[in-house]
Write a protein that holds these residues in place. Structure first.
Motif, mmCIF file in Angstrom:
data_model
loop_
_atom_site.group_PDB
_atom_site.id
_atom_site.type_symbol
_atom_site.label_atom_id
_atom_site.label_comp_id
_atom_site.label_asym_id
_atom_site.label_seq_id
_atom_site.Cartn_x
_atom_site.Cartn_y
_atom_site.Cartn_z
ATOM 1 N N GLY A 216 0.819 -1.211 0.000
ATOM 2 C CA GLY A 216 0.000 0.000 0.000
ATOM 3 C C GLY A 216 0.853 1.261 0.000
ATOM 4 O O GLY A 216 0.582 2.214 -0.734
ATOM 5 N N VAL A 217 1.888 1.266 0.835
ATOM 6 C CA VAL A 217 2.790 2.420 0.880
ATOM 7 C C VAL A 217 3.489 2.594 -0.467
ATOM 8 O O VAL A 217 3.614 3.706 -0.987
ATOM 9 N N GLN A 218 3.914 1.488 -1.036
ATOM 10 C CA GLN A 218 4.614 1.540 -2.316
ATOM 11 C C GLN A 218 3.708 2.104 -3.412
ATOM 12 O O GLN A 218 4.151 2.885 -4.258
ATOM 13 N N GLY A 219 2.425 1.751 -3.377
ATOM 14 C CA GLY A 219 1.487 2.267 -4.370
ATOM 15 C C GLY A 219 1.282 3.768 -4.234
ATOM 16 O O GLY A 219 1.231 4.494 -5.236
ATOM 17 N N PHE A 220 1.164 4.253 -2.996
ATOM 18 C CA PHE A 220 0.994 5.694 -2.770
ATOM 19 C C PHE A 220 2.229 6.469 -3.232
ATOM 20 O O PHE A 220 2.116 7.537 -3.826
ATOM 21 N N VAL A 221 3.422 5.939 -2.935
ATOM 22 C CA VAL A 221 4.652 6.644 -3.295
ATOM 23 C C VAL A 221 4.819 6.698 -4.814
ATOM 24 O O VAL A 221 5.231 7.716 -5.376
ATOM 25 N N GLU A 222 4.485 5.605 -5.495
ATOM 26 C CA GLU A 222 4.672 5.552 -6.941
ATOM 27 C C GLU A 222 3.618 6.348 -7.700
ATOM 28 O O GLU A 222 3.924 7.083 -8.639
ATOM 29 N N PHE A 231 6.230 10.028 -6.610
ATOM 30 C CA PHE A 231 7.692 10.098 -6.490
ATOM 31 C C PHE A 231 8.368 9.091 -7.430
ATOM 32 O O PHE A 231 9.529 8.759 -7.238
ATOM 33 N N LYS A 232 7.622 8.649 -8.428
ATOM 34 C CA LYS A 232 8.153 7.647 -9.349
ATOM 35 C C LYS A 232 9.362 8.165 -10.107
ATOM 36 O O LYS A 232 10.313 7.409 -10.382
ATOM 37 N N ASP A 233 9.315 9.459 -10.467
ATOM 38 C CA ASP A 233 10.426 10.048 -11.214
ATOM 39 C C ASP A 233 11.491 10.646 -10.302
ATOM 40 O O ASP A 233 12.547 11.055 -10.788
ATOM 41 N N THR A 234 11.185 10.730 -9.011
ATOM 42 C CA THR A 234 12.132 11.326 -8.057
ATOM 43 C C THR A 234 13.002 10.272 -7.380
ATOM 44 O O THR A 234 14.206 10.492 -7.168
ATOM 45 N N LEU A 235 12.381 9.169 -7.016
ATOM 46 C CA LEU A 235 13.087 8.103 -6.317
ATOM 47 C C LEU A 235 13.231 6.876 -7.216
ATOM 48 O O LEU A 235 12.368 6.605 -8.067
ATOM 49 N N SER A 236 14.269 6.135 -6.978
ATOM 50 C CA SER A 236 14.476 4.887 -7.717
ATOM 51 C C SER A 236 13.581 3.793 -7.134
ATOM 52 O O SER A 236 13.009 3.944 -6.048
ATOM 53 N N LYS A 237 13.474 2.678 -7.864
ATOM 54 C CA LYS A 237 12.650 1.568 -7.383
ATOM 55 C C LYS A 237 13.188 1.024 -6.061
ATOM 56 O O LYS A 237 12.408 0.646 -5.167
ATOM 57 N N ASP A 238 14.493 0.976 -5.937
ATOM 58 C CA ASP A 238 15.089 0.483 -4.701
ATOM 59 C C ASP A 238 14.781 1.419 -3.535
ATOM 60 O O ASP A 238 14.484 0.963 -2.426
ATOM 61 N N ILE A 240 12.185 3.491 -3.308
ATOM 62 C CA ILE A 240 10.751 3.374 -3.011
ATOM 63 C C ILE A 240 10.484 2.126 -2.186
ATOM 64 O O ILE A 240 9.664 2.123 -1.260
ATOM 65 N N ASP A 241 11.160 1.024 -2.511
ATOM 66 C CA ASP A 241 10.998 -0.222 -1.764
ATOM 67 C C ASP A 241 11.447 -0.044 -0.320
ATOM 68 O O ASP A 241 10.796 -0.533 0.614
ATOM 69 N N LYS A 242 12.567 0.673 -0.129
ATOM 70 C CA LYS A 242 13.065 0.909 1.234
ATOM 71 C C LYS A 242 12.098 1.790 2.029
ATOM 72 O O LYS A 242 11.848 1.545 3.214
ATOM 73 N N VAL A 243 11.553 2.830 1.396
ATOM 74 C CA VAL A 243 10.589 3.712 2.067
ATOM 75 C C VAL A 243 9.340 2.931 2.450
ATOM 76 O O VAL A 243 8.804 3.076 3.566
ATOM 77 N N ALA A 244 8.844 2.098 1.539
ATOM 78 C CA ALA A 244 7.641 1.311 1.805
ATOM 79 C C ALA A 244 7.854 0.362 2.978
ATOM 80 O O ALA A 244 6.983 0.204 3.847
#
Length: 262
Positions: A216-222, A231-238, A240-244
């Motif tokens: 859920g967190v990952q979906g909101f961030v992306e 934040f899809k263009d601001t943060l990398s996938k890795d 975003i995964d760490k934030v989630a």
């Protein structure tokens, strides 16, 4: 000749006058003032002040001031609110003529004019009248000032979100670790401006109480949601995964298996 009130004594210039020490006045001549200032009256004042001070100290011990969490300069999501006696100035700074580029006028010039007028009041109105109705200049400015103070204080209190204000300073127990690189390198620069330094809410929702799963967190961030940008263009996938993972673990259980709550 008997001494008495209203009698006039005539001296003889041939008799040398001697200065006599001043005697204490007979307070019976002044109705309602039958005691000397020192020590009788002053002692009563001291005793009254001591009783009030002890009562006030007992009140502060019985009802201590409510505490908020430790101040965090990096928590840009926290909106401070002054005490009630400064709410009028807080409200004035919200008006267009006293905010933004005019902050200097609203915060310094306008209060300076008001206090300057108060200091000049004895010279602006020098009339001998004591009745307020016969001093229109001073009375008019006094009534206008009181009306402005009451209205702006009421307006600030009425339109303020007090529930959100109370939540801002609540002490919340969570697994928030500010020394974690995920917080210092990613979350602090991207999330705290809206969700607060403790991630307990500000302009954005409370992430500690959200209990969102990692997906859920990952979906909101992306994708973003509402006022929250993507934040899809601001943060990398890795990243975003760490934030989630970090946010989803904020409301985990403690060492005894109990859920961390406020």
């Amino acid at each position: 000749m008997h001494r008495g009130k209203g009698m006039k004594f005539v001296g003889d210039s041939r008799i040398k006058s001697y200065d006599k020490p001043k005697l204490n006045r007979d307070y019976s001549e002044f109705p309602g003032r039958t005691e000397s200032f020192w020590p009788d009256f002053l002692l009563k004042e001291w005793m009254t002040g001591a009783v009030f001070l002890v009562a006030f100290l007992c009140l502060t011990v019985a009802h201590p001031s409510p505490l908020e969490r430790v101040a965090d300069p990096s928590d840009t999501g926290y909106t401070p609110l002054p005490d009630w006696y400064f709410l009028f100035l807080y409200q004035i700074l919200k008006y267009s003529f006293a905010s933004g580029p005019y902050n200097t006028f609203g915060a310094i010039v306008l209060p300076g004019i008001a206090f300057g007028a108060l200091m000049l009041a004895p010279w602006l109105d020098r009339g001998p009248e004591r009745k307020w109705t016969k001093r229109p200049f001073a009375s008019g400015f006094m009534l206008i000032a009181i009306a402005i103070l009451f209205y702006t204080t009421w307006e600030s209190s009425y339109y303020h979100d007090w529930k959100q204000q109370a939540k801002q300073g609540e002490i919340v127990f969570s697994n928030l670790d500010k020394s974690d690189p995920v917080y210092t390198d990613i979350i602090k620069s991207n999330c705290t401006s809206c969700h607060g330094g403790e991630l307990t809410g500000g302009q954005g929702p409370n992430l500690v109480e959200s209990k969102l799963p990692k997906e859920g967190v990952q979906g909101f961030v992306e994708k973003g949601a509402g006022k929250m940008p993507s934040f899809k263009d601001t943060l990398s996938k890795d990243e975003i995964d760490k934030v989630a993972k970090y946010v989803s673990n904020l409301h985990e259980t403690d060492a005894d298996g109990k859920e961390l709550k406020k």
